[in-house]
Design an enzyme around this catalytic site. Structure first.
Site, PDB file in Angstrom:
ATOM      1  N   LYS A  27       0.865  -1.182   0.000  1.00  0.00           N
ATOM      2  CA  LYS A  27       0.000   0.000   0.000  1.00  0.00           C
ATOM      3  C   LYS A  27       0.899   1.229   0.000  1.00  0.00           C
ATOM      4  CE  LYS A  27      -1.604   2.832   2.601  1.00  0.00           C
ATOM      5  NZ  LYS A  27      -1.488   4.011   1.722  1.00  0.00           N
ATOM      6  N   GLU A  29      10.179   1.247  10.214  1.00  0.00           N
ATOM      7  CA  GLU A  29      11.141   2.330   9.941  1.00  0.00           C
ATOM      8  C   GLU A  29      10.394   3.628  10.181  1.00  0.00           C
ATOM      9  OE1 GLU A  29      14.260   2.065   9.332  1.00  0.00           O
ATOM     10  OE2 GLU A  29      14.433  -0.057   8.854  1.00  0.00           O
ATOM     11  N   CYS A  75      13.618  11.022   6.624  1.00  0.00           N
ATOM     12  CA  CYS A  75      13.738  10.620   8.033  1.00  0.00           C
ATOM     13  C   CYS A  75      15.177  10.792   8.495  1.00  0.00           C
ATOM     14  CB  CYS A  75      13.297   9.178   8.186  1.00  0.00           C
ATOM     15  SG  CYS A  75      14.145   8.099   7.032  1.00  0.00           S
ATOM     16  N   GLU A 108      10.350  16.490  13.867  1.00  0.00           N
ATOM     17  CA  GLU A 108      10.939  16.463  12.531  1.00  0.00           C
ATOM     18  C   GLU A 108      10.475  17.703  11.775  1.00  0.00           C
ATOM     19  OE1 GLU A 108       9.273  12.549  11.247  1.00  0.00           O
ATOM     20  OE2 GLU A 108      11.300  12.276  10.535  1.00  0.00           O
TER      21      GLU A 108
END
Ligand code: NAD
Length: 483
Positions: free
Chosen positions: A180, A256, A290, A387
């Site tokens: 997906k 992850e 990331c 982030e």
């Protein structure tokens, strides 16, 4: 411009080797972040489609798992070659749906293809062990076998690489797949499917179901006992939900998740090398990574020189449509991502940070934000905790090794840290004190298909790439033998 590129990109669900619309005929739009124009309408899977995809993957599993490792390896090798033959088309498609500059997309295509080449080679290195039980004297025979149907869920920031980093090892291991992709960027993976077919991947081995209803669709698959692996790349928040979902059927998780990378520059560093590294660690993918350097810690004595040189380099980057020549800073993927960057910079500046370059989004269409450097960032600025996911370098100074290690580790994330020093003893000592799954020591880029990529703490569980990545898709079986 779009028609040529999109002419041959399928937009339906890919299940059991066939293209078909969603059962309820639902579709959703894909937007070009540079122009905000709709570029495609893609089928949106529902839970019935998810079940059909798991049916197809489950039916295909025994045959694929039984193929000789060399055959699986050769199919992966062929897939690598086909992607490289079509590299420019993939790069343009990635830029079109994600926004990043073509140079970034070209880099991503090469990186993505490498996972097929690496795992073509790893497919034949499924090595077990035989040993003698210390007390009983029986033989301990250990083998690794494919885990079963794997559900892969991927983010929008690397529409190709985050998926091939999972597809490569899953196929090498002998697993079958339901993928997906992110709803912002489903086209790249749909475009890959005809190439995988051409490479020899049989129908049902890889199924792709874009969806606007990710929660229910992925949830339905996690409730299915035939699914044995959930491999996810995305935010820590979503990862937590999927871990809860995986608990009921005790599905093997590979996660992850998010990062908050420190970039540490000691006063003995080669400053020009540190600037080069900073440009990569910060600006690869416009900071939408990331692994992006999120917090710069520069030792006091060299702060001014570092900040000046970084601002010069960042200020020279051209902002614009990623498809245009010379553009280095394409648009961010969507309005939410851009607004988050705007808010984080405003918060830091409101609390006393100083803008050296950039800091304001341009007016007009497209989710643009310029390369930005801010310094004197106060400790309570939100962007030190979250982030940024955009082209903003936030600098603080530090005095001692102990001080910077404590501050670098003061986060729930533990994906990657960067540090620059000419003293390799200090470099290794500090690396070992950093609670991060990866460290770039005098390097601004750690990603490599041959290396175990992954995080500590809330940045994830498991590793992708290297031999470890193959093991995420395998179960260990031990046979106790008397002979
Ligand atoms: P996201 O978590 O919002 O979405 C990731 C994927 O999960 C998408 O396919 C999305 O549709 C799907 N999803 C969202 N909600 C879901 C739900 N409730 N149930 C099931 N699926 C769901 O992340 P994003 O915004 O697409 O990506 C950015 C994040 O990804 C950042 O936090 C970044 O750090 C992280 N990331 C991590 C790595 C890594 O290797 N550690 C690599 C790239 C990106």
């Amino acid at each position: 411009m779009y028609d040529n590129l999109l002419a041959n990109v399928p937009t339906d669900l890919y299940i059991g080797g066939k293209w078909r619309p969603a059962t309820d005929k639902g579709r959703f739009d894909v937007i070009d972040p540079a122009t905000e124009a709709t570029i495609a309408s893609v089928a949106s899977a529902g839970t019935e489609d998810a079940k059909a995809a798991v049916d197809a993957a489950s039916d295909a599993f025994p045959g694929w798992a039984a193929r000789k490792p060399r055959e699986r390896g050769e199919i992966l090798r062929k897939a690598f070659e086909l992607i490289m033959q079509h590299a420019e088309r993939f790069a343009r498609l990635i830029t079109l749906e994600n926004g990043k500059a073509l140079s970034d997309s070209r880099g991503e295509v090469a990186y993505s293809a490498e996972f097929f080449r690496w795992y073509a080679e790893e497919a034949v290195r499924n090595i077990g062990e035989v040993s003698r039980a210390p007390t009983s004297g029986a033989r301990i025979l250990v083998q690794h076998r494919p885990a079963g149907v794997a559900v892969l869920v991927t983010p929008w920031n690397f529409p190709a690489a985050m998926a091939t980093r999972k597809i490569g090892p899953a196929l090498a291991a002998g697993c079958t797949i339901v993928l997906k992709p992110a709803s912002e960027t489903p086209l790249t993976m749909l475009a890959l499917m005809p190439l995988l077919e051409e490479a020899g991947v049989p129908g049902g081995v890889v199924n792709v179901i874009p969806s606007r209803r990710s929660g229910p669709v992925v949830g339905a698959m996690l409730a299915d006992p035939r699914v044995r692996v959930i491999s996810f790349t995305g935010s820590t928040e979503t990862g937590r939900k999927l871990l809860h979902g995986a608990a009921d059927q005790v599905i093997k998780p590979a996660m992850e998740l998010g990062g908050n990378a420190p970039f540490i520059v000691f006063e003995d560093a080669d400053i020009d090398a540190a600037i080069e590294g900073a440009m990569v660690a910060k600006m690869r993918n416009i900071g939408e990574a990331c692994t992006a350097a999120n917090r710069f810690y520069v030792q006091e004595k060299i702060h001014d020189e570092f900040a000046k040189k970084l601002s010069e380099r960042m200020g020279a980057l051209k902002v614009g449509n990623g498809l245009e020549d010379g553009v280095a800073v394409g648009p961010l993927v969507n309005a939410d991502t851009r607004n988050k960057v705007v808010n984080l910079v405003e918060d830091a500046v409101g609390k006393g940070a100083k803008v050296l370059i950039g800091g304001k989004p341009p007016n007009g269409k497209g989710f643009f934000y310029p390369a930005t450097v801010i310094t004197q960032v106060p400790d309570d600025a939100q962007l030190l905790r979250e982030e940024i996911f955009g082209p903003v370098a936030a600098i603080q100074t530090f005095q001692s090794e102990d001080d910077v290690v404590a501050r670098a580790n003061d986060t729930e994330y533990g994906l990657v840290a960067y540090l620059y020093t000419r003293d390799i003893g200090r470099g290794l000592r500090v690396s070992e004190r950093l609670e991060f799954g990866m460290v770039g020591l005098n390097r601004g880029l750690v990603s490599d298909p041959a290396a175990p990529f992954g995080g500590m703490k809330q940045s994830g569980i498991g590793r992708e790439g290297a031999h470890e990545g193959l093991m995420e898709f395998m179960e260990t079986q031990y046979i106790s033998v008397s002979w």
